[in-house]
Design a protein around this motif. Structure first.
Motif, mmCIF file in Angstrom:
data_model
loop_
_atom_site.group_PDB
_atom_site.id
_atom_site.type_symbol
_atom_site.label_atom_id
_atom_site.label_comp_id
_atom_site.label_asym_id
_atom_site.label_seq_id
_atom_site.Cartn_x
_atom_site.Cartn_y
_atom_site.Cartn_z
ATOM 1 N N LEU A 155 -4.900 4.003 3.293
ATOM 2 C CA LEU A 155 -5.153 2.596 3.599
ATOM 3 C C LEU A 155 -4.010 2.023 4.419
ATOM 4 O O LEU A 155 -4.234 1.216 5.343
ATOM 5 C CB LEU A 155 -5.323 1.813 2.296
ATOM 6 N N ARG B 220 -4.574 2.992 8.012
ATOM 7 C CA ARG B 220 -5.679 2.251 8.627
ATOM 8 C C ARG B 220 -5.276 0.814 8.947
ATOM 9 O O ARG B 220 -5.568 0.300 10.023
ATOM 10 C CB ARG B 220 -6.909 2.263 7.710
ATOM 11 N N THR C 72 0.824 -1.215 0.000
ATOM 12 C CA THR C 72 0.000 0.000 0.000
ATOM 13 C C THR C 72 0.855 1.261 0.000
ATOM 14 O O THR C 72 0.549 2.215 -0.713
ATOM 15 C CB THR C 72 -0.957 0.024 1.204
ATOM 16 N N ARG D 93 -0.945 4.282 -1.613
ATOM 17 C CA ARG D 93 -2.213 4.220 -0.875
ATOM 18 C C ARG D 93 -1.953 4.495 0.603
ATOM 19 O O ARG D 93 -2.142 3.633 1.462
ATOM 20 C CB ARG D 93 -2.878 2.870 -1.086
#
Length: 260
Positions: free
Chosen positions: A81, A84, A73, A78
């Motif tokens: 993401l 998270r 990611t 990303r």
């Protein structure tokens, strides 16, 4: 991700570094999977194991999946993401320590652990290195805003976990009584590669590698000194007392009738 389209701008230094850490994550994960797969293929282990063993496997393979996802990611941009998913690690790491500790104690008591390792080093050094992994990984998470430290400490932490995979790939019967030390030294190949990459890209090795690898090596040395001390022998004997594990020799040995 690794190939540029014609006319595309060259990768930035940060993008190259993120790609490197993704490749290293894949290499370490592949090493672990290869070791356990070889064991299954050669009949040394099977899926006919108690639920606690399967639970341990799911938890540790789940960590590998999480680590690969995190490396991918961030390498693919990303970031949201990545952040998270990173929160899952705060729960997953303590779960790994619990599951790993349970399975090590069970292995020592049920069958005395792998015969190619001394029982005391398998118990005490193994547990210490698992805690070392957890400490380095949690430290990495706590300083995640310092990406240089974060990604390097996590790489060293995951390198600790490659020990069981490498131990299943190396010819351990030929390494008695130094198999445990050999598997530890083999794991250092990953931090060593990363250090060389740092020196090539930046002209120096990032201090996170010195700290992370130093803590890892120090934990190993201290755990071995404890394991082979009178206290270490006493702890081991007390843990396996009255169980089948107490029937095996304390030292590493070749099982009767063993063939390569």
């Amino acid at each position: 991700m690794a190939t540029l389209a014609p006319g595309a701008a060259p990768l930035t230094a940060e993008a190259r570094e993120r790609r490197f850490f993704f490749i290293m994550a894949c290499a370490m994960a592949a090493t672990i999977v290869a070791g356990f797969s070889l064991n299954i293929a050669m009949g040394r282990s099977s899926f006919a194991a108690p639920p606690v063993v399967h639970g341990h496997g799911v938890i540790f393979m789940g960590w590998l999946a999480l680590y690969l996802a995190q490396a991918f990611t961030i390498a693919s941009g990303r970031r949201a993401l990545h952040i998270r998913l990173g929160k899952v690690a705060y729960v997953w790491i303590p779960l790994m320590v619990l599951a790993g500790g349970i399975i090590m104690l069970r292995s020592a008591r049920v069958h005395g652990g792998p015969p190619f390792f001394a029982l005391n080093e398998f118990l005490i050094s193994n547990l210490a290195l698992l805690v070392c992994f957890a400490g380095l990984a949690l430290w990495s998470l706590r300083i995640r805003r310092h990406s240089g430290w974060h990604r390097r400490l996590m790489l060293v932490a995951v390198a600790v976990l490659t020990g069981p995979g490498l131990g299943r790939l190396l010819p351990m019967p030929l390494m008695i009584p130094y198999g445990w030390t050999a598997s530890f030294l083999a794991t250092l190949i990953f931090p060593a590669i990363a250090m060389m990459a740092d020196r090539r890209r930046h002209g120096r090795v990032h201090p996170a590698y010195w700290w992370g690898t130093g803590i890892y090596a120090g934990t190993f040395v201290i755990s071995m000194l404890l394991a082979f001390s009178p206290l270490g022998y006493a702890i081991t004997e007390r843990i396996v007392a009255g169980t089948p594990g107490a029937e095996r020799p304390m030292h590493a040995f070749l099982p009767p009738g063993f063939t390569m």
